[in-house]
Design an enzyme around this catalytic site. Structure first.
Site, PDB file in Angstrom:
ATOM      1  CG  ASP A 118      -1.955  -1.069   1.229  1.00  0.00           C
ATOM      2  OD1 ASP A 118      -2.374  -1.481   0.138  1.00  0.00           O
ATOM      3  OD2 ASP A 118      -2.369  -1.486   2.318  1.00  0.00           O
ATOM      4  CG  ASP A 137      -6.653  -1.605  -1.386  1.00  0.00           C
ATOM      5  OD1 ASP A 137      -6.867  -2.816  -1.584  1.00  0.00           O
ATOM      6  OD2 ASP A 137      -5.724  -1.192  -0.666  1.00  0.00           O
TER       7      ASP A 137
END
Length: 163
Positions: A118, A137
């Protein structure tokens, strides 16, 4: 034609996800984009959203199996709608493509790295409870949101559709 669009959307999102994750690792992102709100900062997530179940030894296997099942179901839906040549909703098919691409992007990380990379770090003034995510995401959230809009407003049996 919609199937070609879906293929382009899914492959484009997946490519963008993998490219941005690669760049985040290569450059060890830690760049403030908007002070006190947004920065690119590399982070590794062993769980799901907000590191849910990240501290469990079995979580990686669980998420790999669950994501694989979801991807197989989505592919099966695409194949059957293509074979039956049903008049399917373009909106819904693109939403499913976004979900598929996001799921595969994070699945690749889990299988080959054991974690999800991330790097989009959103917070307000303090970093106590930030949201850290990636392109996959975003694709998942947009796809699920599109399905909600479809079910509520666009489907022939939608709850809020004028009858």
């Amino acid at each position: 034609m919609i199937y070609i669009v879906c293929l382009i959307v899914a492959s484009g999102v997946l490519s963008l996800d993998l490219l941005t994750k690669y760049l985040a690792v290569k450059n060890q992102f830690n760049v403030v984009v908007i002070p006190n709100l947004l920065k690119f900062k590399l982070s590794y997530n062993t769980g799901a959203a907000f590191s849910f179940l990240g501290d469990k030894d079995w979580a990686r296997t669980f998420f790999i199996v669950l994501t694989t099942i979801i991807c197989v179901v989505l592919l099966t839906m695409f194949i059957f709608s293509f074979i039956k040549n049903k008049n399917v909703s373009k909106w819904l098919m693109i939403a499913l493509s976004l979900i598929f691409a996001g799921a595969v992007g994070n699945l690749i990380d889990r299988i080959f790295l054991g974690v999800v990379r991330d790097f989009i770090f959103v917070f307000y003034e303090t970093e106590i409870f930030p949201a850290i995510f990636n392109v996959a995401d975003v694709s998942l959230v947009v796809g699920v949101s599109m399905i909600c809009v479809y079910l509520l407003f666009l489907d022939k049996d939608a709850l809020f559709r004028k009858k």
